[in-house]
Design a protein around this motif. Structure first.
Motif, PDB file in Angstrom:
ATOM      1  N   LYS A   1       0.714  -1.179   0.054  1.00 53.22           N
ATOM      2  CA  LYS A   1       0.009   0.054   0.047  1.00 53.22           C
ATOM      3  C   LYS A   1       0.854   1.221  -0.098  1.00 53.22           C
ATOM      4  O   LYS A   1       0.588   2.216  -0.867  1.00 53.22           O
ATOM      5  CB  LYS A   1      -0.980  -0.182   1.148  1.00 53.22           C
ATOM      6  CG  LYS A   1      -1.625  -1.196   1.527  1.00 53.22           C
ATOM      7  CD  LYS A   1      -2.960  -1.495   0.715  1.00 53.22           C
ATOM      8  CE  LYS A   1      -3.907  -2.450   1.021  1.00 53.22           C
ATOM      9  NZ  LYS A   1      -3.425  -3.915   0.841  1.00 53.22           N
ATOM     10  N   PHE A   2       1.686   1.493   0.924  1.00 53.66           N
ATOM     11  CA  PHE A   2       2.442   2.676   1.224  1.00 53.66           C
ATOM     12  C   PHE A   2       4.005   2.510   0.517  1.00 53.66           C
ATOM     13  O   PHE A   2       4.466   1.347   0.636  1.00 53.66           O
ATOM     14  CB  PHE A   2       2.539   2.960   2.660  1.00 53.66           C
ATOM     15  CG  PHE A   2       1.352   3.540   3.196  1.00 53.66           C
ATOM     16  CD1 PHE A   2       0.265   3.722   2.516  1.00 53.66           C
ATOM     17  CD2 PHE A   2       1.410   3.112   4.785  1.00 53.66           C
ATOM     18  CE1 PHE A   2      -1.002   3.997   3.377  1.00 53.66           C
ATOM     19  CE2 PHE A   2       0.202   3.423   5.467  1.00 53.66           C
ATOM     20  CZ  PHE A   2      -1.042   3.706   4.781  1.00 53.66           C
TER      21      PHE A   2
ATOM     22  N   ALA B   1      -0.631   4.214  14.129  1.00 54.12           N
ATOM     23  CA  ALA B   1      -1.150   3.043  14.435  1.00 54.12           C
ATOM     24  C   ALA B   1      -1.513   2.842  16.049  1.00 54.12           C
ATOM     25  O   ALA B   1      -2.348   2.159  16.607  1.00 54.12           O
ATOM     26  CB  ALA B   1      -0.508   1.902  13.763  1.00 54.12           C
ATOM     27  N   GLU B   2      -0.464   3.093  16.847  1.00 56.88           N
ATOM     28  CA  GLU B   2      -0.333   3.015  18.139  1.00 56.88           C
ATOM     29  C   GLU B   2      -1.603   3.742  18.920  1.00 56.88           C
ATOM     30  O   GLU B   2      -2.343   3.316  19.771  1.00 56.88           O
ATOM     31  CB  GLU B   2       1.053   3.558  18.883  1.00 56.88           C
ATOM     32  CG  GLU B   2       1.033   3.192  20.302  1.00 56.88           C
ATOM     33  CD  GLU B   2       2.308   3.495  20.961  1.00 56.88           C
ATOM     34  OE1 GLU B   2       2.820   3.084  21.851  1.00 56.88           O
ATOM     35  OE2 GLU B   2       2.768   4.789  20.520  1.00 56.88           O
ATOM     36  N   HIS B   3      -1.652   5.143  18.602  1.00 58.50           N
ATOM     37  CA  HIS B   3      -2.783   5.901  18.639  1.00 58.50           C
ATOM     38  C   HIS B   3      -4.203   5.182  18.580  1.00 58.50           C
ATOM     39  O   HIS B   3      -4.884   5.233  19.617  1.00 58.50           O
ATOM     40  CB  HIS B   3      -2.583   7.330  18.196  1.00 58.50           C
ATOM     41  CG  HIS B   3      -3.636   8.241  18.623  1.00 58.50           C
ATOM     42  ND1 HIS B   3      -3.890   8.829  19.690  1.00 58.50           N
ATOM     43  CD2 HIS B   3      -4.968   8.731  17.916  1.00 58.50           C
ATOM     44  CE1 HIS B   3      -4.758   9.919  19.774  1.00 58.50           C
ATOM     45  NE2 HIS B   3      -5.559   9.495  18.411  1.00 58.50           N
ATOM     46  N   LEU B   4      -4.145   4.871  17.252  1.00 51.87           N
ATOM     47  CA  LEU B   4      -5.560   4.201  16.822  1.00 51.87           C
ATOM     48  C   LEU B   4      -5.795   3.031  17.819  1.00 51.87           C
ATOM     49  O   LEU B   4      -7.041   2.852  18.479  1.00 51.87           O
ATOM     50  CB  LEU B   4      -5.631   3.875  15.734  1.00 51.87           C
ATOM     51  CG  LEU B   4      -5.587   4.923  14.765  1.00 51.87           C
ATOM     52  CD1 LEU B   4      -5.447   4.606  13.223  1.00 51.87           C
ATOM     53  CD2 LEU B   4      -6.880   5.578  14.826  1.00 51.87           C
TER      54      LEU B   4
ATOM     55  N   ILE C   1      -7.564  -0.597  11.627  1.00 53.09           N
ATOM     56  CA  ILE C   1      -6.417   0.272  11.630  1.00 53.09           C
ATOM     57  C   ILE C   1      -5.727   0.622  10.287  1.00 53.09           C
ATOM     58  O   ILE C   1      -5.482   1.786   9.735  1.00 53.09           O
ATOM     59  CB  ILE C   1      -5.307  -0.078  12.455  1.00 53.09           C
ATOM     60  CG1 ILE C   1      -5.995   0.045  14.072  1.00 53.09           C
ATOM     61  CG2 ILE C   1      -4.071   0.659  12.504  1.00 53.09           C
ATOM     62  CD1 ILE C   1      -5.072  -0.374  14.942  1.00 53.09           C
ATOM     63  N   GLU C   2      -5.708  -0.429   9.467  1.00 49.12           N
ATOM     64  CA  GLU C   2      -5.346  -0.322   8.031  1.00 49.12           C
ATOM     65  C   GLU C   2      -6.132   0.638   7.218  1.00 49.12           C
ATOM     66  O   GLU C   2      -5.831   1.733   6.401  1.00 49.12           O
ATOM     67  CB  GLU C   2      -5.379  -1.640   7.138  1.00 49.12           C
ATOM     68  CG  GLU C   2      -4.959  -1.585   5.738  1.00 49.12           C
ATOM     69  CD  GLU C   2      -5.007  -2.811   4.851  1.00 49.12           C
ATOM     70  OE1 GLU C   2      -4.618  -2.680   3.799  1.00 49.12           O
ATOM     71  OE2 GLU C   2      -5.332  -3.709   5.616  1.00 49.12           O
ATOM     72  N   GLU C   3      -7.499   0.808   7.383  1.00 49.16           N
ATOM     73  CA  GLU C   3      -8.677   1.526   6.573  1.00 49.16           C
ATOM     74  C   GLU C   3      -8.371   3.088   7.090  1.00 49.16           C
ATOM     75  O   GLU C   3      -8.265   3.829   6.287  1.00 49.16           O
ATOM     76  CB  GLU C   3      -9.875   1.017   6.929  1.00 49.16           C
ATOM     77  CG  GLU C   3     -10.344  -0.261   6.287  1.00 49.16           C
ATOM     78  CD  GLU C   3     -11.725  -0.824   6.581  1.00 49.16           C
ATOM     79  OE1 GLU C   3     -12.368   0.076   7.360  1.00 49.16           O
ATOM     80  OE2 GLU C   3     -12.037  -1.707   6.382  1.00 49.16           O
TER      81      GLU C   3
ATOM     82  N   GLU D   1      -6.934   6.055   4.806  1.00 50.06           N
ATOM     83  CA  GLU D   1      -7.479   7.505   4.709  1.00 50.06           C
ATOM     84  C   GLU D   1      -6.513   8.614   5.156  1.00 50.06           C
ATOM     85  O   GLU D   1      -6.590   9.587   4.602  1.00 50.06           O
ATOM     86  CB  GLU D   1      -8.655   7.467   5.584  1.00 50.06           C
ATOM     87  CG  GLU D   1      -9.759   6.758   4.930  1.00 50.06           C
ATOM     88  CD  GLU D   1     -11.192   6.787   6.000  1.00 50.06           C
ATOM     89  OE1 GLU D   1     -11.329   7.715   6.777  1.00 50.06           O
ATOM     90  OE2 GLU D   1     -11.967   5.748   6.048  1.00 50.06           O
ATOM     91  N   LYS D   2      -5.747   8.405   6.081  1.00 53.86           N
ATOM     92  CA  LYS D   2      -5.009   9.551   6.486  1.00 53.86           C
ATOM     93  C   LYS D   2      -3.728   9.726   5.612  1.00 53.86           C
ATOM     94  O   LYS D   2      -3.325  10.870   5.282  1.00 53.86           O
ATOM     95  CB  LYS D   2      -4.547   9.253   7.918  1.00 53.86           C
ATOM     96  CG  LYS D   2      -3.693  10.342   8.804  1.00 53.86           C
ATOM     97  CD  LYS D   2      -3.288  10.202   9.941  1.00 53.86           C
ATOM     98  CE  LYS D   2      -2.382  11.434  10.423  1.00 53.86           C
ATOM     99  NZ  LYS D   2      -2.673  11.791  11.695  1.00 53.86           N
ATOM    100  N   PHE D   3      -3.264   8.701   5.280  1.00 54.97           N
ATOM    101  CA  PHE D   3      -1.773   8.899   4.338  1.00 54.97           C
ATOM    102  C   PHE D   3      -1.837   8.956   3.033  1.00 54.97           C
ATOM    103  O   PHE D   3      -0.719   9.021   2.608  1.00 54.97           O
ATOM    104  CB  PHE D   3      -0.918   7.932   5.075  1.00 54.97           C
ATOM    105  CG  PHE D   3      -0.383   8.011   6.683  1.00 54.97           C
ATOM    106  CD1 PHE D   3       0.363   9.221   6.797  1.00 54.97           C
ATOM    107  CD2 PHE D   3      -0.876   7.464   7.554  1.00 54.97           C
ATOM    108  CE1 PHE D   3       0.875   9.593   8.076  1.00 54.97           C
ATOM    109  CE2 PHE D   3      -0.518   7.728   8.960  1.00 54.97           C
ATOM    110  CZ  PHE D   3       0.215   8.616   9.010  1.00 54.97           C
TER     111      PHE D   3
END
Length: 109
Positions: A64-65, A79-82, A100-102, A106-108
């Motif tokens: 993905k990234f 991810a840790e925050h989520l 978390i992947e979703e 969305e964010k990145f």
């Protein structure tokens, strides 16, 4: 190249969240290991969170990234925050990976 397990562990050790490295009671050790083996994330346990973050990182940066567009450590931080805030009640590893992947997509992306 992906972020290594030791880099993830170093980040988690310096995180604002406190993770237990070793349980003090033998029954808790067995319980924690059993949860990890059955696909649960023990959010207070360093080993469990490190395993989860490693799987998430490999999944995201494999397909993905691209590392030249997104900082791996920033993804781990988010991810840790989520994990500890938005999804604090969920412990199933597969479900957490997907949710978390979703959010990270969305964010990145």
């Amino acid at each position: 190249m992906y972020i290594t397990d030791s880099e993830i562990e170093k980040y988690l050790r310096n995180s604002k969240h406190y993770y237990f490295e070793k349980e003090k009671h033998i029954g808790r050790i067995v319980d924690t290991e059993l949860k990890i083996e059955t696909g649960k994330v023990v959010k207070e346990n360093l080993k469990s969170v490190k395993i989860f973050m490693s799987k998430l990182s490999k999944k995201l940066f494999k397909d993905k990234f691209k590392t030249d567009h997104v900082s791996e450590i920033e993804v781990i931080k988010e991810a840790e925050h989520l994990l500890h805030n938005k999804y604090k009640e969920i412990v199933d590893e597969a479900e957490l990976l997907n949710l978390i992947e979703e959010d990270l997509m969305e964010k990145f992306l």
